[in-house]
Design a protein around this motif. Structure first.
Motif, PDB file in Angstrom:
ATOM      1  N   ASP A 166       1.610   5.583   5.325  1.00  0.00           N
ATOM      2  CA  ASP A 166       2.495   4.478   5.678  1.00  0.00           C
ATOM      3  C   ASP A 166       2.011   3.172   5.042  1.00  0.00           C
ATOM      4  OD1 ASP A 166       4.030   2.509   6.890  1.00  0.00           O
ATOM      5  OD2 ASP A 166       4.065   3.535   8.828  1.00  0.00           O
TER       6      ASP A 166
ATOM      7  N   ASP B 253       0.388  10.925   8.835  1.00  0.00           N
ATOM      8  CA  ASP B 253       1.572  10.058   8.744  1.00  0.00           C
ATOM      9  C   ASP B 253       1.164   8.603   8.561  1.00  0.00           C
ATOM     10  OD1 ASP B 253       3.316  12.167   9.007  1.00  0.00           O
ATOM     11  OD2 ASP B 253       3.670  11.858  11.155  1.00  0.00           O
ATOM     12  N   LEU B 254       0.159   8.171   9.320  1.00  0.00           N
ATOM     13  CA  LEU B 254      -0.296   6.778   9.221  1.00  0.00           C
ATOM     14  C   LEU B 254      -0.920   6.498   7.856  1.00  0.00           C
ATOM     15  CD1 LEU B 254      -1.838   6.321  12.783  1.00  0.00           C
ATOM     16  CD2 LEU B 254       0.305   5.340  11.936  1.00  0.00           C
TER      17      LEU B 254
ATOM     18  N   LYS C 242      -0.487  13.079  12.988  1.00  0.00           N
ATOM     19  CA  LYS C 242      -0.229  11.648  13.194  1.00  0.00           C
ATOM     20  C   LYS C 242      -1.086  10.817  12.243  1.00  0.00           C
ATOM     21  CE  LYS C 242       1.050   7.797  15.298  1.00  0.00           C
ATOM     22  NZ  LYS C 242       2.414   7.247  15.233  1.00  0.00           N
TER      23      LYS C 242
ATOM     24  N   ARG D  10      -1.297   6.791  24.888  1.00  0.00           N
ATOM     25  CA  ARG D  10      -0.594   7.546  23.845  1.00  0.00           C
ATOM     26  C   ARG D  10      -1.482   7.752  22.617  1.00  0.00           C
ATOM     27  NH1 ARG D  10       5.096   4.652  22.976  1.00  0.00           N
ATOM     28  NH2 ARG D  10       5.514   6.572  21.805  1.00  0.00           N
TER      29      ARG D  10
ATOM     30  N   ASP E  58       2.317   3.169  18.453  1.00  0.00           N
ATOM     31  CA  ASP E  58       2.765   3.454  19.821  1.00  0.00           C
ATOM     32  C   ASP E  58       2.583   2.259  20.755  1.00  0.00           C
ATOM     33  OD1 ASP E  58       3.578   6.070  19.245  1.00  0.00           O
ATOM     34  OD2 ASP E  58       1.575   6.874  19.572  1.00  0.00           O
TER      35      ASP E  58
ATOM     36  N   VAL F 240       4.322   1.712  14.789  1.00  0.00           N
ATOM     37  CA  VAL F 240       3.771   3.038  14.481  1.00  0.00           C
ATOM     38  C   VAL F 240       2.499   3.353  15.259  1.00  0.00           C
ATOM     39  CG1 VAL F 240       4.841   3.073  12.214  1.00  0.00           C
ATOM     40  CG2 VAL F 240       2.481   2.243  12.443  1.00  0.00           C
TER      41      VAL F 240
ATOM     42  N   TRP G  23      -3.225  11.264  19.605  1.00  0.00           N
ATOM     43  CA  TRP G  23      -2.960  11.397  18.184  1.00  0.00           C
ATOM     44  C   TRP G  23      -3.710  12.600  17.610  1.00  0.00           C
ATOM     45  CZ3 TRP G  23      -3.566   5.760  15.896  1.00  0.00           C
ATOM     46  CH2 TRP G  23      -2.505   4.967  16.364  1.00  0.00           C
ATOM     47  N   ASP G  24      -3.040  13.333  16.722  1.00  0.00           N
ATOM     48  CA  ASP G  24      -3.663  14.489  16.086  1.00  0.00           C
ATOM     49  C   ASP G  24      -3.715  14.279  14.574  1.00  0.00           C
ATOM     50  OD1 ASP G  24      -1.026  14.778  15.328  1.00  0.00           O
ATOM     51  OD2 ASP G  24      -0.642  16.534  16.593  1.00  0.00           O
TER      52      ASP G  24
END
Length: 204
Positions: free
Chosen positions: A95, A91-92, A88, A80, A74, A72, A84-85
């Motif tokens: 997780d 989402d993390l 992202k 990359r 990347d 996750v 991240w925005d």
């Protein structure tokens, strides 16, 4: 186990440092990864970031989560990560497969920017290894009590990393990073891996 608990003899007849205990994953990490000189720029970035995530936790916790972190995050590719925005990050933070700490995630993004800036001037590997003059330090530690939590070199590296923009990189975290990446061979002399890692300690 020897008298002071520094070395543990395992079922395979080998003496190992005390810290991995008998956990198979931890023992495998001790035997194949920890203390091996690492000079790959991206791999060094990954290890530094994960050591930052370890702050306040045990390394085995991070080790168990490392495969998911890689998936996750990347592949820990800074090019990359700098993109991240907020979506992202959200989402993390949702997780459970990683350590959900917003400050550490944001520090990862800042660290990726710093890594890229250092790469423009040369290489991240050279930047780090210069603190040990390009060659692994060989302290020849004999007991657990002799193992330090930080050194002057770690303090200098931590200060330099912070100046570049990295976070969660105090001297203790940085010293653990130096041990893991073989910048210092802190396997105890009686551990079978000490001599093996020493043999890998070729100058840059």
């Amino acid at each position: 186990m020897n008298a002071d608990g520094s070395l543990v003899r395992h079922a395979d007849g080998r003496d190992r440092c005390w810290w991995p205990g008998t956990d198979p994953l931890y023992v495998a990490y001790h035997d194949t990864d920890w203390g091996v000189p690492e000079r790959d720029d991206r791999a060094l970035f990954e290890k530094l970031i994960l050591d930052g995530f370890q702050a306040g936790l045990s390394w085995i916790t991070i080790l168990r989560k490392r495969p998911h972190f890689r998936a996750v995050f990347d592949g820990f590719e800074p090019e990359r990560i700098v993109r991240w925005d907020e979506a992202k990050i959200a989402d993390l933070m949702a997780d459970p497969g990683i350590v959900r700490n917003r400050a550490k995630i944001e520090a990862t993004i800042r660290g990726a920017r710093a890594w890229l800036a250092i790469q423009e001037r040369g290489s991240f590997s050279t930047f780090l290894w210069d603190f040990v003059d390009g060659t692994p330090v060989q302290p020849c530690l004999r007991t657990r009590a002799e193992s330090p939590t930080k050194t002057p070199a770690a303090e200098k590296m931590a200060k330099a990393l912070k100046a570049e923009g990295f976070g969660f990189c105090g001297p203790t975290i940085v010293y653990a990073f130096m041990q893991a990446t073989g910048m210092t061979n802190d396997h105890l002399v009686g551990c079978f891996r000490h001599a093996e890692c020493a043999a890998l300690a070729t100058p840059r």
